[in-house]
Design a protein around this motif. Structure first.
Motif: not given
Length: 600
Positions: A16-44
């Motif tokens: 990947l190059t350019g924007l695609e590589r920037d997006l690849f590098e920008s994706i983190s664990r913290e934000e999405p996993w915080a949501l998973v933990k929050e939702f894991s206690d909710l029967v939605r």
């Protein structure tokens, strides 16, 4: 490295190059996993307080991240499975445990003879959603049908009700807990006023493998079985939160086209892999694409749907109805993010689906991000694909998958979601240990690459040469199956003409002889026509039912002609003549449209 020693990445560096590589590098664990933990206690469950809490979490995070959003609260018709029971009345008396009903089951209690029928042929994840029963020889009038099926498809339930059964018992593969499900074939749950008969009256229950083995044991005996089955799945109207983030592409402010990225955020039970991980992936992509919006040529809409599970995709159906004309005019493609980030889901074979024109786009994105092989698979009529009738190219139904050999080692049966995790999908045990943050990050990077190419490439990366190639193969298959009973040569001729015209179009695109604006207009129009031809029968602003949609749906009955006789044969041939006329008109109109655009 996943815990099972299968590699998540088979590349040292992404291609990947350019924007695609920037997006690849920008994706983190913290934000999405915080949501998973929050939702894991909710029967939605849709319409519930926990679903509203989940929606509030999403809107609060979007606001904190400065991502624009709107919240809607449409009134949707839902059915919530509640109580179910199964009692053997004779030749012995005993209660069967591990019984569940499904959304939109018939309500009430039924007593009658239990009649075992042959199971459907459904050996893969896609097949269980569309499995059908054929050649039923047993008399099911006022009976309770007993069938071994990892999932009672809508087609199966319809067939059994038409055969006169008052109830059906599905025996599933899980040893102790049946998977949740839904019975109605009505897409979006709400039937036409004059077709309320489409809503099932038949009582539907599922039992575990252990309970099913007991029933099969009794069925194998000499004495007839009589049983009482009861189910409660009340139906009502609920206001449900639906959230849409519209991220403007600022690199070309005059371009109103957009990509729709979406996922459902309601769930069965805690629903971590189905679909808290998908909701987390959407939130992370909303964050990173909003940061890079100045580089996007097209807009990006990101939507979180309610009522996927208990409303037969009622949330996305409401949205399609509400914004139908805008979708028809400007939506270039939709991307469904369902069940990414499942623990041990290292592969992209056996669970991913997309439409033919998106094949190269999806396979190349997977290969460029992680070096993994993938396989083209036809999209089923499921999974919030509420945009088929409008004619919008769709991609991804299911994400990465657990390797089949690993599932077989664990003794799992086939399921159609959660990356093949048979101890998670539609179960009370779909809990946080079934997900893996490293897999989720990898999968989010794949989706980000697909979306980046759709939003940012000057010419839409959708190849309708492959669409027509696939359609020609389907017509050949139908002609062979139908023998001399129906002439499909005119359709093949029209497809060949369109194929030549589309080849010329893409040559002009490659040579730069046609403007990007004109090229993208043609690609969108081809999608509108070819998607509808391949996947639908009903009108552009209607919804086909949630039943099996064979390729080139209008012409599929050609295959049945050799088995029909008398009036039924002649009725079908008459219907097929009309269907052929409709197909030919659409193909000829597409050909003329492309020719006129090329000549202009």
């Amino acid at each position: 490295m996943s815990s099972n020693n299968y590699e998540l990445y088979e590349l040292d560096e992404p291609n990947l190059t350019g924007l695609e590589r920037d997006l690849f590098e920008s994706i983190s664990r913290e934000e999405p996993w915080a949501l998973v933990k929050e939702f894991s206690d909710l029967v939605r469950e849709s319409g519930s307080a926990d679903e509203r809490r989940a929606a509030s979490y999403l809107t609060e995070r979007l606001a904190d991240l400065d991502v624009p959003y709107e919240r809607y609260d449409p009134e949707l018709w839902l059915s919530h499975p509640r109580d179910a029971s199964l009692t053997i009345e004779s030749p012995t008396t005993e209660s069967i445990n591990e019984v569940k009903t499904v959304a939109f089951s018939g309500n009430g209690e039924v007593t009658g003879p239990v009649v075992q029928i042959d199971p459907p042929d459904a050996s893969d994840a896609g097949g269980i959603l569309t499995a059908q029963l054929s050649g039923i020889k047993e008399d099911l009038d006022d009976a309770i049908a007993l069938v071994e099926a990892d999932y009672l498809s809508r087609d199966m339930i319809q067939t059994l009700e038409a055969e006169g059964a008052n109830a059906v018992i599905g025996v599933q593969g899980h040893p102790h807990e049946p998977h949740e499900g839904i019975a109605t074939p009505v897409w979006g749950a709400v039937p036409k006023p004059d077709r309320q008969d489409r809503i099932p009256d038949i009582v539907v229950v599922n039992v575990s493998r252990a309970a099913g083995d007991r029933l099969f044991e009794l069925s194998a005996g000499e004495a007839d079985i009589e049983a009482t089955v009861s189910a409660s799945a009340p139906r009502d109207w609920y206001n449900c939160p639906l959230i849409v983030s519209r991220i403007p592409g600022q690199a070309d402010p005059d371009d109103d086209d957009f990509v729709l990225l979406h996922a459902h955020f309601d769930s069965w039970h805690y629903g971590v892999t189905d679909n808290a991980t998908g909701d987390a992936g959407l939130l992370e992509l909303a964050r990173v694409f909003n940061e890079y919006r100045d580089q996007l040529k097209r807009d990006l809409w990101i939507a979180w749907w309610p009522a996927h599970s208990t409303g037969r995709y009622a949330g996305s159906t409401w949205f399609t109805d509400e914004f139908a004309l805008e979708l028809e005019e400007n939506c270039v493609a939709h991307v469904n993010m369902d069940s990414p980030g499942v623990a041990d889901a290292t592969e992209f074979v056996g669970g991913t689906q997309w439409m033919p024109e998106a094949n190269e786009l999806c396979q190349s994105a997977i290969a460029d991000v992680c070096g993994k092989a993938s396989a083209e698979s036809r999209v089923a009529r499921a999974g919030d694909y509420s945009f088929d009738n409008i004619g919008i190219t769709g991609m991804f139904m299911g994400s990465s998958t657990i390797p089949m050999e690993l599932r077989e080692e664990r003794g799992w049966h086939v399921v159609s979601g959660s990356g093949g995790h048979a101890r998670a999908w539609h179960l009370s045990t779909d809990t946080i240990e079934k997900a893996d943050p490293q897999v989720l990050v990898r999968d989010a990077r794949v989706y980000a690459t697909v979306v980046a190419r759709l939003t940012n490439e000057e010419i839409l990366p959708l190849d309708h040469r492959h669409s027509v190639e696939v359609l020609r193969k389907h017509v050949t298959d139908y002609a062979e199956a139908g023998g001399n009973h129906f002439d499909l040569d005119p359709v093949q001729t029209a497809l060949a003409q369109l194929e030549n015209t589309i080849d010329e179009f893409y040559r002009d695109v490659d040579s730069g002889a046609i403007s990007a604006e004109t090229a993208n207009s043609i690609i969108k129009r081809l999608s509108r026509g070819l998607v509808r031809l391949d996947h639908t029968e009903r009108g552009q602003f209607e919804q086909d039912p949630a039943t099996n949609r064979p390729p080139l749906t209008k012409l599929a009955p050609v295959s049945d002609l050799p088995t029909l006789q008398g009036d039924e044969y002649k009725f079908q041939r008459t219907h097929l003549k009309r269907a052929r006329n409709a197909v030919l008109k659409e193909l000829n109109q597409l050909h003329t449209m492309v020719v006129e655009q090329l000549d202009s």
